[in-house]
Design a protein around this motif. Structure first.
Motif, mmCIF file in Angstrom:
data_model
loop_
_atom_site.group_PDB
_atom_site.id
_atom_site.type_symbol
_atom_site.label_atom_id
_atom_site.label_comp_id
_atom_site.label_asym_id
_atom_site.label_seq_id
_atom_site.Cartn_x
_atom_site.Cartn_y
_atom_site.Cartn_z
ATOM 1 N N LEU A 440 -57.495 39.480 12.027
ATOM 2 C CA LEU A 440 -57.210 39.226 10.626
ATOM 3 C C LEU A 440 -58.433 38.623 9.956
ATOM 4 O O LEU A 440 -59.039 37.681 10.477
ATOM 5 C CB LEU A 440 -56.013 38.275 10.484
ATOM 6 C CG LEU A 440 -54.662 38.821 10.951
ATOM 7 C CD1 LEU A 440 -53.584 37.751 10.821
ATOM 8 C CD2 LEU A 440 -54.271 40.052 10.152
ATOM 9 N N ALA A 441 -58.801 39.152 8.784
ATOM 10 C CA ALA A 441 -59.948 38.663 8.032
ATOM 11 C C ALA A 441 -59.517 38.410 6.593
ATOM 12 O O ALA A 441 -58.846 39.242 5.974
ATOM 13 C CB ALA A 441 -61.099 39.660 8.083
ATOM 14 N N PRO A 493 -66.644 38.099 9.379
ATOM 15 C CA PRO A 493 -66.783 37.276 8.176
ATOM 16 C C PRO A 493 -67.391 35.922 8.519
ATOM 17 O O PRO A 493 -67.083 35.327 9.554
ATOM 18 C CB PRO A 493 -65.342 37.138 7.672
ATOM 19 C CG PRO A 493 -64.486 37.389 8.870
ATOM 20 C CD PRO A 493 -65.233 38.376 9.709
ATOM 21 N N ALA A 494 -68.260 35.443 7.654
ATOM 22 C CA ALA A 494 -68.932 34.160 7.867
ATOM 23 C C ALA A 494 -68.230 33.062 7.075
ATOM 24 O O ALA A 494 -67.518 33.339 6.102
ATOM 25 C CB ALA A 494 -70.393 34.261 7.441
ATOM 26 N N PRO A 495 -68.393 31.794 7.464
ATOM 27 C CA PRO A 495 -67.837 30.687 6.671
ATOM 28 C C PRO A 495 -68.317 30.755 5.233
ATOM 29 O O PRO A 495 -69.432 31.213 4.942
ATOM 30 C CB PRO A 495 -68.371 29.438 7.393
ATOM 31 C CG PRO A 495 -68.582 29.882 8.807
ATOM 32 C CD PRO A 495 -69.033 31.308 8.702
ATOM 33 N N ILE A 496 -67.489 30.280 4.337
ATOM 34 C CA ILE A 496 -67.746 30.427 2.908
ATOM 35 C C ILE A 496 -69.039 29.738 2.487
ATOM 36 O O ILE A 496 -69.694 30.151 1.524
ATOM 37 C CB ILE A 496 -66.539 29.892 2.082
ATOM 38 C CG1 ILE A 496 -66.674 30.236 0.606
ATOM 39 C CG2 ILE A 496 -66.393 28.395 2.297
ATOM 40 C CD1 ILE A 496 -66.613 31.715 0.321
ATOM 41 N N ALA A 502 -70.359 36.957 2.968
ATOM 42 C CA ALA A 502 -71.402 36.901 3.991
ATOM 43 C C ALA A 502 -70.814 37.274 5.350
ATOM 44 O O ALA A 502 -69.611 37.126 5.590
ATOM 45 C CB ALA A 502 -72.014 35.502 4.046
ATOM 46 N N GLN A 503 -71.670 37.780 6.223
ATOM 47 C CA GLN A 503 -71.241 38.183 7.558
ATOM 48 C C GLN A 503 -72.043 37.428 8.613
ATOM 49 O O GLN A 503 -73.116 36.878 8.340
ATOM 50 C CB GLN A 503 -71.405 39.689 7.742
ATOM 51 C CG GLN A 503 -70.500 40.521 6.842
ATOM 52 C CD GLN A 503 -70.645 42.008 7.075
ATOM 53 O OE1 GLN A 503 -71.650 42.480 7.614
ATOM 54 N NE2 GLN A 503 -69.632 42.773 6.683
ATOM 55 N N GLN A 504 -71.503 37.421 9.835
ATOM 56 C CA GLN A 504 -72.162 36.776 10.954
ATOM 57 C C GLN A 504 -71.866 37.563 12.221
ATOM 58 O O GLN A 504 -70.944 38.389 12.264
ATOM 59 C CB GLN A 504 -71.668 35.332 11.114
ATOM 60 C CG GLN A 504 -70.178 35.236 11.429
ATOM 61 C CD GLN A 504 -69.713 33.810 11.642
ATOM 62 O OE1 GLN A 504 -70.462 32.968 12.104
ATOM 63 N NE2 GLN A 504 -68.454 33.539 11.287
ATOM 64 N N ASP A 551 -63.173 33.106 10.892
ATOM 65 C CA ASP A 551 -64.614 32.970 10.707
ATOM 66 C C ASP A 551 -65.207 31.837 11.540
ATOM 67 O O ASP A 551 -66.410 31.599 11.511
ATOM 68 C CB ASP A 551 -64.958 32.781 9.230
ATOM 69 C CG ASP A 551 -64.296 31.556 8.613
ATOM 70 O OD1 ASP A 551 -63.720 30.738 9.359
ATOM 71 O OD2 ASP A 551 -64.342 31.413 7.378
ATOM 72 N N LEU A 552 -64.363 31.117 12.284
ATOM 73 C CA LEU A 552 -64.787 30.014 13.141
ATOM 74 C C LEU A 552 -65.570 28.954 12.369
ATOM 75 O O LEU A 552 -66.489 28.306 12.896
ATOM 76 C CB LEU A 552 -65.607 30.516 14.327
ATOM 77 C CG LEU A 552 -64.946 31.586 15.221
ATOM 78 C CD1 LEU A 552 -65.774 31.791 16.485
ATOM 79 C CD2 LEU A 552 -63.524 31.225 15.576
ATOM 80 N N ASP A 553 -65.196 28.755 11.120
ATOM 81 C CA ASP A 553 -65.745 27.667 10.309
ATOM 82 C C ASP A 553 -65.444 26.340 11.007
ATOM 83 O O ASP A 553 -64.331 26.095 11.462
ATOM 84 C CB ASP A 553 -65.084 27.707 8.923
ATOM 85 C CG ASP A 553 -65.679 26.723 7.942
ATOM 86 O OD1 ASP A 553 -66.149 25.653 8.373
ATOM 87 O OD2 ASP A 553 -65.637 27.001 6.734
ATOM 88 N N LYS A 554 -66.441 25.462 11.106
ATOM 89 C CA LYS A 554 -66.250 24.191 11.805
ATOM 90 C C LYS A 554 -65.151 23.340 11.158
ATOM 91 O O LYS A 554 -64.531 22.508 11.831
ATOM 92 C CB LYS A 554 -67.549 23.404 11.849
ATOM 93 C CG LYS A 554 -68.062 22.953 10.488
ATOM 94 C CD LYS A 554 -69.364 22.166 10.615
ATOM 95 C CE LYS A 554 -69.853 21.695 9.239
ATOM 96 N NZ LYS A 554 -71.125 20.918 9.347
#
Length: 623
Positions: A440-441, A493-496, A502-504, A551-554
């Motif tokens: 899921l994104a 998807p990258a953290p906002i 943005a992508q990672q 997105d594995l945002d901390k």
């Protein structure tokens, strides 16, 4: 007849059931349930509980045995749910966002652990589900050299209807409302044949087999409307809007916009209501699915110690969808872009009759060795398949499709009973390799299904139940170890804070919602007291740390935690009645079940908090 009543500080639960026979061949059971939950989350803007919940359900089972060889079950179920929605709190407000939202609620705060929210739309969700199924079992006896032959037919029909309205920005500002109506119906049929044989073509000591076919047809229809609120024009004067429009979350006015606080001028909100009018983005989606499958497996007892079980499943599926997205606003007639579509970076599109046809052949194979009658070791191989499909909520039509997911699992372990069947112990280790893992994104308002390239999940699961030499003491426990990681996910998807869209590369990183350790331990005491049966137990549950967003945002990282629950029951020796008092999360652990990006405020998050300490009492009575 059975009656159960349970009550705690904010929830009441009532269940009743009655069963009886009519003659020698017909019997029935009717049960009903009613739940009323006041809720924990207080909305200080609307002055209501945002997770208030009401549900009622009824189930009817009719059993009919017209002969010794035919058994039939009719199962009817109906449920209705009404709840305030959607129970989110705000977390990590930055100064500019706080200044903006204080114009609408001077007491806005961002403590995710106080069960307080503040948003202006009185959201709700209403669900209604109905299902009807008929099971028929024919005992055929000996057929073509097979023994204990039986034929089972299951025919089912179900429907689910959902109507919901939510505050998309989850704030006291009137920025956007999200209304979703969906209707799902499904019809299915399964025909299954089971039998046994004394050998496999004269080899071995016995065979148990099952084979069958399955067919399904379903339709899903959904209408989604995202409507601009009266304060959206004021929002466009903020740094948050500047960051979303530019795609650069580091963009800002240097505090100028926050200092001017143009949104605090009532004139702008008034102009917003006048200028915006009815401005919305509409999504229509319809999906038709036809699926068929054939399956077969048999367990071959090669000797009294060795059992080989091969299996095969063939499936074929056709999905046909219509999907469209369109903006509607008064400025559209003037050739100007609609505000809501612009804010969502949404484009107009219309796709009709798009189709996917997929088929798959999935084998499985397992081998068991019985150390004795109650204990065996095993190893197995299985290939799994999850079909691809279409996303119901796309803002441009380019991300409608997602591909099928394939998985291969190898597992080995031990299952057995020891110490005169007083100790049950199960242990398994496994590895699953995923290809095109479906994840899921977040797309800015919804969660879409996307495909990661490859992933691997290594794990160990163990559970034990021991009736100790002290007959009044029983111990149960479990342990789970998991290493679930992406092998390749280059366009994740990258953290906002790294930018909008943005992508990672998440290759080598862990998968979200996959704690590395879980464990449970439950001691139970049972003993007589004054001619009654008393039992008491404690549940100690541990869940390891995990990420709660893809997105594995901390900021979405949830540390590991332990919860303790307990209960004490007093019952009659014939189990006619029982009184139970207990509690959950007795140590009042503060746990966030999920942390997600907000739609309109980059760098700010929405959270869901798990319940704190609950004390309950219940009464069961049957006669």
């Amino acid at each position: 007849m059975l009656v159960r009543y349970q009550n705690d500080a904010d929830e009441r639960y009532l269940e009743a059931a009655v069963a009886g026979g009519v003659g020698d061949h017909l019997s029935l059971r009717f049960s009903a349930m009613d739940r009323d939950k006041e809720g924990d989350l207080y909305n200080q803007f609307l002055q209501r509980r945002d997770d208030q919940h009401e549900q009622n359900a009824q189930r009817l089972k009719i059993f009919f045995d017209p002969s010794d060889s035919l058994h039939m079950e009719l199962n009817a179920y109906q449920s209705e749910t009404m709840a305030n929605y959607w129970g989110l709190q705000i977390f990590k407000l930055d100064d500019d966002t706080r200044t903006f939202l204080e114009n609408y609620d001077p007491n806005i705060e961002d403590n995710p652990y106080d069960f307080r929210s503040s948003y202006n739309v009185p959201g709700f969700i209403e669900k209604a589900s109905d299902s009807l199924s008929l099971l028929s079992e024919w005992q055929l006896g000996d057929v073509a050299g097979l023994q204990n032959s039986a034929l089972t037919l299951i025919v089912a029909d179900s429907e689910l209807y959902i109507d919901s309205l939510v505050d998309l920005d989850a704030s006291p500002a009137d920025l956007a409302k999200l209304a979703v109506t969906s209707d799902y119906n499904q019809q299915s049929l399964e025909l299954r044949f089971t039998a046994s044989s004394e050998s496999l073509f004269g080899l071995g000591e016995g065979v148990n087999l099952v084979a069958g076919i399955y067919a399904l047809h379903s339709e899903f229809e959904q209408q989604t409307q995202i409507t601009a609120g009266d304060d959206l024009l004021a929002y466009l004067t903020t740094d948050d809007a500047l960051q979303l429009i530019s795609g650069n979350t580091n963009a800002g006015s240097g505090g100028l916009l926050g200092g001017l606080n143009l949104a605090g001028l009532g004139l702008i909100s008034g102009l917003g209501s006048t200028l915006i009018g009815d401005d919305s983005y509409l999504l229509d989606y319809f999906l038709d699915v036809e699926a068929y499958a054939a399956f077969a497996q048999f367990s071959w007892y090669i000797t009294d110690k060795w059992v080989l079980t091969p299996g095969l499943r063939y499936s074929r599926e056709t999905k046909t969808a219509d999907a469209s997205g369109a903006s509607r606003c008064r400025t559209g007639n003037l050739g100007l872009p609609c505000l809501m579509g612009t804010a969502l970076s949404a484009e107009e599109y219309q796709e009709e009759g798009i189709e996917r046809e997929e088929s798959d052949l999935s084998p499985k194979l397992s081998l068991q060795y019985y150390l004795n009658e109650d204990t065996n070791v095993f190893i197995s191989y299985a290939r799994g398949y999850k079909s691809g499909g279409f996303n119901a909520s796309s803002f441009g039509g380019e991300d409608l499709n997602f591909e099928p997911e394939k998985a291969v699992t190898v597992e080995a372990g031990l299952k057995g009973s020891f110490l005169d069947n007083t100790l049950r112990f199960n242990l398994a280790v496994y590895q699953t390799q995923f290809e095109n893992l479906q994840v899921l994104a977040f797309n800015g308002a919804f969660f879409d299904v996307k495909n990661a390239a490859t992933a691997t999940s290594d794990g160990l699961e163990m559970d034990v139940m021991w009736i100790t030499p002290m007959p009044f003491l029983r111990l149960a426990g479990s342990v789970g170890l998991l290493d679930a990681r992406y092998d390749s996910y280059p366009a994740a998807p990258a953290p906002i804070n790294e930018g909008v869209d943005a992508q990672q590369d998440l290759g080598g990183r862990r998968i979200s919602f996959a704690p590395k350790e879980t464990a449970s331990f439950t001691p139970t005491l049972e003993f007589p007291v004054f001619g009654l049966a008393m039992s008491t137990s404690v549940d100690i549950l541990y869940q390891g740390d995990q990420y709660t967003d893809g997105d594995l945002d901390k900021n979405t990282f949830s540390p590991g935690y332990t919860t303790v629950s307990a209960r004490v029951s007093l019952a009659s020796l014939d189990s006619g009645w029982a009184i139970t008092v207990g509690g959950s999360n007795l140590t009042d652990e503060e746990v966030l079940g999920q942390v997600l990006d907000t739609v309109f405020f980059p760098g700010t998050y929405n959270t869901r908090q798990k319940s704190m300490r609950k004390i309950f009492a219940s009464l069961n009575y049957q006669w």
